[in-house]
Design a protein around this motif. Structure first.
Motif, PDB file in Angstrom:
ATOM      1  N   ILE A  37      -9.714  49.009   6.639  1.00 23.03           N
ATOM      2  CA  ILE A  37      -9.448  47.863   5.764  1.00 23.03           C
ATOM      3  C   ILE A  37     -10.669  47.581   4.891  1.00 23.03           C
ATOM      4  CG2 ILE A  37      -9.093  45.355   5.752  1.00 23.03           C
ATOM      5  CD1 ILE A  37      -7.256  45.767   8.189  1.00 23.03           C
ATOM      6  N   THR A  41     -10.721  47.885   0.795  1.00 25.40           N
ATOM      7  CA  THR A  41     -11.064  46.761  -0.081  1.00 25.40           C
ATOM      8  C   THR A  41     -12.208  47.115  -1.013  1.00 25.40           C
ATOM      9  OG1 THR A  41     -12.498  45.828   1.621  1.00 25.40           O
ATOM     10  CG2 THR A  41     -10.253  44.968   1.485  1.00 25.40           C
ATOM     11  N   LEU A  63      -1.929  50.094   6.015  1.00 27.54           N
ATOM     12  CA  LEU A  63      -3.092  49.271   5.725  1.00 27.54           C
ATOM     13  C   LEU A  63      -3.324  49.148   4.219  1.00 27.54           C
ATOM     14  CD1 LEU A  63      -5.511  50.511   8.521  1.00 27.54           C
ATOM     15  CD2 LEU A  63      -4.298  48.338   8.409  1.00 27.54           C
ATOM     16  N   VAL A  67      -3.573  45.576   2.272  1.00 33.62           N
ATOM     17  CA  VAL A  67      -4.716  45.228   1.436  1.00 33.62           C
ATOM     18  C   VAL A  67      -4.254  44.913   0.014  1.00 33.62           C
ATOM     19  CG1 VAL A  67      -6.823  46.168   0.396  1.00 33.62           C
ATOM     20  CG2 VAL A  67      -6.406  46.450   2.830  1.00 33.62           C
TER      21      VAL A  67
END
Length: 132
Positions: A37, A41, A63, A67
């Motif tokens: 994660i 990001t 994931l 995000v």
């Protein structure tokens, strides 16, 4: 010798079931997901995340979706002790309906704040003591 026995009252039998087992978490996988994660990001590619964390393609895509959704619609933090939920709901409604004419806030609502945060205010952290 005759002893009189008191008649025994009928008692209800109660069956006690064992407690449900606690969920078992895979600590290594949780750590890998958190790393993934964080990498996503920061803009890391799908393949780089897969190779760095060892997660399956399905989990990395899941994931990625999480995000991306969070980036499109971030959560609005609210300091519970300072901002009443009622006022924040009014603000959200006013922002959600841009075509509607704006109504004046009721006198009980807090006065409008300047766009810059107050320099003297400090965040408040609340703790709750639990007695087990």
């Amino acid at each position: 010798m005759s002893e009189e026995h008191e008649p025994q009252e009928e008692t209800e039998k109660v069956t006690i079931l064992p407690a449900r087992p606690w969920p078992v978490y895979n600590v290594d996988r949780a750590r890998a997901e958190l790393i993934a994660i964080e990498m996503l990001t920061r803009g890391a590619s799908y393949l780089r995340v897969r190779h760095a964390t060892g997660l399956s393609p399905k989990n990395v895509r899941r994931l990625q979706t999480l995000v991306a959704e969070e980036a499109k619609n971030p959560a609005n933090p609210r300091i519970v002790c300072r901002t009443p939920a009622r006022v924040q709901a009014m603000r959200a409604r006013a922002q959600a309906l841009p075509g509607q004419p704006r109504r004046r806030p009721t006198p009980s609502a807090e006065p409008p704040r300047p766009n810059q945060p107050d320099e003297t205010s400090e965040p408040v952290q609340m703790t709750l003591a639990l007695d087990c």
